[in-house]
Write an enzyme that holds these catalytic residues in place. Structure first.
Site, PDB file in Angstrom:
ATOM      1  N   HIS A   1       2.145   3.099  -3.229  1.00 20.80           N
ATOM      2  CA  HIS A   1       0.918   2.583  -3.854  1.00 20.80           C
ATOM      3  C   HIS A   1       0.222   3.671  -4.673  1.00 20.80           C
ATOM      4  CE1 HIS A   1       0.454  -0.699  -0.508  1.00 20.80           C
ATOM      5  NE2 HIS A   1       1.146  -1.168  -1.535  1.00 20.80           N
TER       6      HIS A   1
ATOM      7  N   ARG B  43       4.577  -6.155   7.801  1.00 22.55           N
ATOM      8  CA  ARG B  43       5.055  -4.860   8.283  1.00 22.55           C
ATOM      9  C   ARG B  43       4.219  -4.401   9.471  1.00 22.55           C
ATOM     10  NH1 ARG B  43       4.879  -2.544   2.356  1.00 22.55           N
ATOM     11  NH2 ARG B  43       6.819  -3.341   1.492  1.00 22.55           N
TER      12      ARG B  43
END
Length: 414
Positions: free
Chosen positions: A188, A249
């Site tokens: 990210h 996740r």
């Protein structure tokens, strides 16, 4: 300069066409000419195509591979009836690609050459679920637009290459880092970098005055500690699995769980990896959905215990990372929320920030509720020691900007 931004997955293609030639990131100086995505490439694909800020159209078509997907997008944009401000494919002057992993080699965005493509192929071992598809996107754009249209790779990992050894090395035998480069890479990065830059723009601070924690909270989620404008720690690690609880996740777990559960359930390491990446997180905890909006509705309307539990664990994990980073950084001037959840869920922002008054984190409920739907602004209480912001992320714009900078050689990156 009209730049096509591509984000390629295993069976998907997301795109934006951005017209940019300015030297500073400013939403008023760029034009988003078109955007959309193609899903289920390899069969009956679903196409979502939009012009400017108008509502997108939806259709289906047989699309066999990524080259056909890129060709279909460009043909649509250049079509007389599309309404997109290009007359022909040749109007596209460059292509910017999101590339997930640049290893230790790529510390900033770079022009794609034959050598760079070879280097990226050698990095596939580090990101086998992502980099092969990113390379497919590069090959597809080259096939459709030709060799003369420049392409730029913008790396998720590049922003985090400033993390010091004390934060990026794992406490495992050092030779594993020497041999295989096993370390924290973080992801990210394009989002965290954009958020930090936009924060500086909004506050008038210099890079050296920037000491903030950025929270990219969506289906994928990560935290980043930023000092002097540079990433000094981040929650994702060797892969995007580590760190915060995410949509599907698990985030942080005891590594011994993998062998233990695998033996009990008769699962291979590959199946365990799939479980931790695709069946865990909010989905695994709730047993309902990975969508935070649906979980909040279930908890509020039906009092679903596991939906509430999933939300509480998600927020608790973020709060733990905030505390850790505030300690590691000796405090922060601001905490910035971004991503689909961070930008649009006042309830989640409130739960994350509650009970942290002793750290100078004080939320203004009225301001917080007013910040949804892409709104940008502060929601800390007057007199609070730590600023609280929502800043919608814009990775595609940053990719377009980087592409323009590199192709034109006109300005340093933010």
């Amino acid at each position: 300069m009209k730049i096509l931004v591509l984000n390629v997955g295993s069976s998907s293609l997301k795109f934006q066409l951005v017209d940019t030639d300015q030297t500073a990131i400013d939403a008023n100086s760029d034009r988003r000419l078109a955007s959309g995505q193609i899903e289920r490439i390899g069969g009956e694909a679903i196409l979502t195509l939009g012009v400017g800020s108008a509502p997108p159209s939806h259709t289906t078509a047989q699309i066999r591979n990524h080259a056909e997907a890129v060709e279909r997008v460009i043909a649509w944009m250049a079509g007389a009836d599309s309404g997109v401000d290009i007359a022909a494919p040749s109007d596209i002057e460059a292509v910017g690609h999101r590339v997930v992993h640049g290893g230790e080699q790529f510390t900033r965005s770079t022009l794609v050459t034959a050598t760079v493509r070879s280097d990226l192929e050698r990095l596939i071992d580090l990101a086998p679920l992502h980099n092969p598809h990113n390379l497919l996107g590069i090959a597809a754009a080259r096939e459709v637009l030709g060799e003369n249209v420049p392409q730029v790779a913008v790396f998720d990992t590049a922003f985090h290459q400033t993390i010091p050894e004390t934060a990026h090395l794992y406490a495992i035998p050092y030779q594993l880092y020497r041999r295989y480069r096993v370390r924290r890479y973080g992801f990210h990065g394009t989002s965290h970098r954009y958020i930090a830059y936009r924060y500086r723009q909004l506050t008038g601070k210099t890079r050296e005055q920037t000491r903030i924690i950025t929270l990219h909270l969506g289906n994928g989620a990560s935290a980043c500690a930023i000092v002097d404008g540079h990433s000094v720690d981040t929650s994702m690690g060797f892969t995007p699995l580590e760190g915060l609880v995410m949509g599907t996740r698990s985030g942080d777990i005891d590594p011994a769980i993998i062998d233990y559960v695998g033996a009990k359930e008769g699962l291979s390491s590959r199946e365990m990896d799939m479980m931790l990446n695709k069946q865990s997180g909010l989905l695994g905890l709730s047993g309902l959905t990975a969508d935070m909006r649906e979980l909040l509705a279930e908890a509020d309307e039906n009092g679903d215990r596991r939906a509430r539990l999933a939300i509480d664990i998600f927020c608790y994990r973020v709060r733990k990372y905030l505390g850790a980073y505030l300690a590691a950084m000796n405090g922060a001037d601001a905490i910035v929320f971004a991503g689909g959840i961070g930008e649009n869920s006042p309830a989640v922002r409130e739960r994350i920030c509650e009970g942290m008054d002793w750290l100078g984190i004080q939320i203004d409920a009225g301001r917080n509720i007013g910040l949804t739907g892409g709104a940008e602004g502060r929601f800390d209480r007057d007199g609070g020691r730590v600023e609280l912001w929502t800043i919608p992320t814009d990775e595609e714009l940053l990719i377009a900007r980087d592409t323009w900078r590199i192709v034109s050689g006109n300005a340093p990156p933010p």
